[in-house]
Design an enzyme around this catalytic site. Structure first.
Site, PDB file in Angstrom:
ATOM      1  N   GLY A 119      38.577 -68.507 -10.003  1.00 44.75           N
ATOM      2  CA  GLY A 119      39.082 -69.681 -10.727  1.00 44.75           C
ATOM      3  C   GLY A 119      40.501 -69.450 -11.208  1.00 44.75           C
ATOM      4  O   GLY A 119      40.896 -69.906 -12.278  1.00 44.75           O
TER       5      GLY A 119
ATOM      6  N   SER B 230      43.310 -70.496  -9.831  1.00 43.67           N
ATOM      7  CA  SER B 230      44.320 -71.464  -9.371  1.00 43.67           C
ATOM      8  C   SER B 230      44.798 -72.388 -10.474  1.00 43.67           C
ATOM      9  O   SER B 230      45.810 -73.068 -10.313  1.00 43.67           O
ATOM     10  CB  SER B 230      43.759 -72.293  -8.204  1.00 43.67           C
ATOM     11  OG  SER B 230      42.662 -73.071  -8.641  1.00 43.67           O
TER      12      SER B 230
ATOM     13  N   VAL C  61      32.080 -69.506  -5.955  1.00 45.57           N
ATOM     14  CA  VAL C  61      31.198 -68.565  -6.659  1.00 45.57           C
ATOM     15  C   VAL C  61      29.728 -68.970  -6.619  1.00 45.57           C
ATOM     16  O   VAL C  61      28.863 -68.152  -6.937  1.00 45.57           O
ATOM     17  CB  VAL C  61      31.644 -68.331  -8.135  1.00 45.57           C
ATOM     18  CG1 VAL C  61      33.014 -67.663  -8.203  1.00 45.57           C
ATOM     19  CG2 VAL C  61      31.580 -69.616  -8.952  1.00 45.57           C
TER      20      VAL C  61
ATOM     21  N   TYR D 295      26.270 -76.201 -20.601  1.00 41.64           N
ATOM     22  CA  TYR D 295      27.447 -75.324 -20.604  1.00 41.64           C
ATOM     23  C   TYR D 295      27.267 -74.184 -21.606  1.00 41.64           C
ATOM     24  O   TYR D 295      27.485 -72.997 -21.285  1.00 41.64           O
ATOM     25  CB  TYR D 295      28.686 -76.156 -20.940  1.00 41.64           C
ATOM     26  CG  TYR D 295      29.952 -75.353 -21.072  1.00 41.64           C
ATOM     27  CD1 TYR D 295      30.630 -74.890 -19.953  1.00 41.64           C
ATOM     28  CD2 TYR D 295      30.487 -75.051 -22.338  1.00 41.64           C
ATOM     29  CE1 TYR D 295      31.800 -74.150 -20.080  1.00 41.64           C
ATOM     30  CE2 TYR D 295      31.654 -74.320 -22.469  1.00 41.64           C
ATOM     31  CZ  TYR D 295      32.306 -73.867 -21.339  1.00 41.64           C
ATOM     32  OH  TYR D 295      33.466 -73.138 -21.465  1.00 41.64           O
TER      33      TYR D 295
ATOM     34  N   THR E  68      25.028 -71.500 -20.452  1.00 42.81           N
ATOM     35  CA  THR E  68      25.611 -70.578 -19.458  1.00 42.81           C
ATOM     36  C   THR E  68      26.557 -69.582 -20.110  1.00 42.81           C
ATOM     37  O   THR E  68      26.635 -68.422 -19.698  1.00 42.81           O
ATOM     38  CB  THR E  68      26.383 -71.326 -18.342  1.00 42.81           C
ATOM     39  OG1 THR E  68      27.523 -72.004 -18.888  1.00 42.81           O
ATOM     40  CG2 THR E  68      25.495 -72.317 -17.621  1.00 42.81           C
TER      41      THR E  68
ATOM     42  N   ILE F 260      41.525 -74.070 -25.253  1.00 38.78           N
ATOM     43  CA  ILE F 260      42.733 -73.576 -24.580  1.00 38.78           C
ATOM     44  C   ILE F 260      43.283 -74.687 -23.684  1.00 38.78           C
ATOM     45  O   ILE F 260      42.512 -75.301 -22.912  1.00 38.78           O
ATOM     46  CB  ILE F 260      42.387 -72.337 -23.716  1.00 38.78           C
ATOM     47  CG1 ILE F 260      41.610 -71.283 -24.531  1.00 38.78           C
ATOM     48  CG2 ILE F 260      43.638 -71.761 -23.079  1.00 38.78           C
ATOM     49  CD1 ILE F 260      42.326 -70.722 -25.738  1.00 38.78           C
TER      50      ILE F 260
HETATM   51  P1  NAP Z   1      40.034 -75.427 -15.121  1.00 29.53           P
HETATM   52  O1  NAP Z   1      41.411 -75.666 -15.614  1.00 29.53           O
HETATM   53  O2  NAP Z   1      39.182 -76.605 -14.785  1.00 29.53           O
HETATM   54  O3  NAP Z   1      40.081 -74.446 -13.860  1.00 29.53           O
HETATM   55  C1  NAP Z   1      38.869 -74.060 -13.264  1.00 29.53           C
HETATM   56  C2  NAP Z   1      39.139 -73.082 -12.146  1.00 29.53           C
HETATM   57  O4  NAP Z   1      37.882 -72.661 -11.591  1.00 29.53           O
HETATM   58  C3  NAP Z   1      39.931 -73.659 -10.992  1.00 29.53           C
HETATM   59  O5  NAP Z   1      40.747 -72.650 -10.443  1.00 29.53           O
HETATM   60  C4  NAP Z   1      38.852 -74.065  -9.982  1.00 29.53           C
HETATM   61  O6  NAP Z   1      39.400 -74.135  -8.671  1.00 29.53           O
HETATM   62  C5  NAP Z   1      37.872 -72.913 -10.181  1.00 29.53           C
HETATM   63  N1  NAP Z   1      36.482 -73.190  -9.783  1.00 29.53           N
HETATM   64  C6  NAP Z   1      35.662 -74.171 -10.228  1.00 29.53           C
HETATM   65  N2  NAP Z   1      34.480 -74.098  -9.600  1.00 29.53           N
HETATM   66  C7  NAP Z   1      34.548 -73.027  -8.762  1.00 29.53           C
HETATM   67  C8  NAP Z   1      33.654 -72.439  -7.838  1.00 29.53           C
HETATM   68  N3  NAP Z   1      32.418 -72.936  -7.623  1.00 29.53           N
HETATM   69  N4  NAP Z   1      34.047 -71.339  -7.149  1.00 29.53           N
HETATM   70  C9  NAP Z   1      35.293 -70.820  -7.325  1.00 29.53           C
HETATM   71  N5  NAP Z   1      36.189 -71.340  -8.184  1.00 29.53           N
HETATM   72  C10 NAP Z   1      35.814 -72.436  -8.882  1.00 29.53           C
HETATM   73  O7  NAP Z   1      39.179 -74.599 -16.202  1.00 29.53           O
HETATM   74  P2  NAP Z   1      39.646 -73.725 -17.481  1.00 29.53           P
HETATM   75  O8  NAP Z   1      39.717 -74.621 -18.642  1.00 29.53           O
HETATM   76  O9  NAP Z   1      40.804 -72.898 -17.118  1.00 29.53           O
HETATM   77  O10 NAP Z   1      38.359 -72.805 -17.660  1.00 29.53           O
HETATM   78  C11 NAP Z   1      38.254 -71.554 -17.007  1.00 29.53           C
HETATM   79  C12 NAP Z   1      37.141 -70.753 -17.644  1.00 29.53           C
HETATM   80  O11 NAP Z   1      37.381 -70.637 -19.046  1.00 29.53           O
HETATM   81  C13 NAP Z   1      35.751 -71.361 -17.497  1.00 29.53           C
HETATM   82  O12 NAP Z   1      34.802 -70.334 -17.295  1.00 29.53           O
HETATM   83  C14 NAP Z   1      35.516 -72.015 -18.847  1.00 29.53           C
HETATM   84  O13 NAP Z   1      34.159 -72.091 -19.180  1.00 29.53           O
HETATM   85  C15 NAP Z   1      36.240 -71.051 -19.769  1.00 29.53           C
HETATM   86  N6  NAP Z   1      36.657 -71.644 -21.045  1.00 29.53           N
HETATM   87  C16 NAP Z   1      37.620 -72.595 -21.083  1.00 29.53           C
HETATM   88  C17 NAP Z   1      38.005 -73.103 -22.327  1.00 29.53           C
HETATM   89  C18 NAP Z   1      39.122 -74.093 -22.474  1.00 29.53           C
HETATM   90  O14 NAP Z   1      39.359 -74.560 -23.607  1.00 29.53           O
HETATM   91  N7  NAP Z   1      39.854 -74.444 -21.434  1.00 29.53           N
HETATM   92  C19 NAP Z   1      37.378 -72.655 -23.491  1.00 29.53           C
HETATM   93  C20 NAP Z   1      36.376 -71.701 -23.398  1.00 29.53           C
HETATM   94  C21 NAP Z   1      36.027 -71.174 -22.165  1.00 29.53           C
HETATM   95  P3  NAP Z   1      38.667 -74.968  -7.475  1.00 29.53           P
HETATM   96  O15 NAP Z   1      38.285 -76.296  -8.045  1.00 29.53           O
HETATM   97  O16 NAP Z   1      39.677 -75.034  -6.380  1.00 29.53           O
HETATM   98  O17 NAP Z   1      37.489 -74.136  -7.081  1.00 29.53           O
END
Ligand code: NAP
Length: 254
Positions: free
Chosen positions: A14, A16, A62, A154, A157, A187
């Protein structure tokens, strides 16, 4: 900042977008050879080109163990192994419990929890041969510490990742591999932007530091867990949330 990631092979699932891209950038700036994994190869390659420092994109999903095994074989062949796995890929679609379908539940569990298992399982054969084998999970405050309407699947998980970590780190200790987790608060990421401006404003108001976090805030915490200096730290978590979990009431934020 640690010098111990110089030349190390790091894969960020993830990577990208959002937090994963922030982690990839921080590691690349620390001299690591970073592979950015995502389902959309064009976006992974675009992120790698933006980050530079030899980062490259690799396609993988994944939810499929075979897909991740193939992706990691590609990374290992190109980088001469894998030293660090940042298991970060995750999704957070909202659905209230009373409306949630079994398919919606499965999609989140398959990506966030089973996806973590797949990434760790596929990485272990490579990490075993490293003298600095590290696994860093991206969990969340949501689930392990807090709750938020629409995220019962969520939250399950994100708490589940920590349960997984506490046994995985014991099983992998004999190889010198550590497993730790970063627990982000809110974030700024592409995924979070999708929740709308109102959500972001309400969240910022509930954070003592009065701002949402940056993806690099998470990258720096992940870098610590991956460093040589953190070699005696395993099965642990760090909350990076601007103090969001602390206030007992709105008065505490006044
Ligand atoms: P995001 O901006 O939506 O980015 C998600 C990333 O995961 C993308 O690169 C996406 O690329 C990839 N992805 C999604 N499904 C996938 C799959 N099946 N296989 C491989 N890659 C996959 O999300 P984010 O906010 O950065 O969150 C990233 C992580 O941080 C997550 O685990 C989330 O639970 C955690 N988190 C985020 C926050 C927040 O506030 N943003 C807070 C707490 C925890 P593709 O779609 O091309 O696969």
């Amino acid at each position: 900042m640690t010098q111990s990631l110089k030349g190390r092979s790091v894969v960020v699932t993830g990577g990208s977008k959002g937090i994963g891209k922030g982690i990839a950038r921080v590691f690349a700036l620390s001299g690591a050879k970073v592979a950015i994994l995502a389902r959309h190869l064009d976006q992974a390659e675009a992120a790698a080109a933006e980050i530079g420092h030899g980062a490259f994109g690799v396609v993988g999903d994944v939810t499929s163990l075979a897909s991740i095994e193939s992706a990691f074989a590609t990374v290992a062949a190109r980088n001469g192994g894998i030293d660090v796995l940042c298991a970060n890929a995750g999704i957070f679609p909202q659905a209230r419990l009373e409306d949630m379908t079994s398919e919606q539940w499965d999609e989140v569990v398959d990506t966030n929890l089973k996806g973590t298992f797949h990434a760790v399982k596929a990485a272990v054969p490579y990490l075993k041969t490293s003298d600095q084998g590290r696994i860093v999970l991206t969990s969340s405050i949501t689930g392990p510490v807090t709750g938020f309407p629409g995220w019962s699947h969520y939250g399950a998980t994100k708490a589940g990742q920590l349960g997984f970590m506490r046994t995985a780190c014991i099983e992998l200790a004999k190889y010198g591999i550590t497993v730790n987790a970063v627990m982000p608060g809110n974030i700024i990421s592409e995924g979070l932007a999708g929740l709308g401006e109102d959500y972001q404003k309400t969240m910022a108001a509930s954070i003592p530091l009065k701002r949402l976090g940056t993806v690099e805030d998470i990258g720096h915490a992940a870098l610590y867990f991956a460093s040589k200096e953190a070699g005696y730290v395993t099965g642990q978590t760090i909350i990076v949330d601007g103090g969001q979990i602390l206030p007992e009431s709105l008065e505490a934020l006044a």
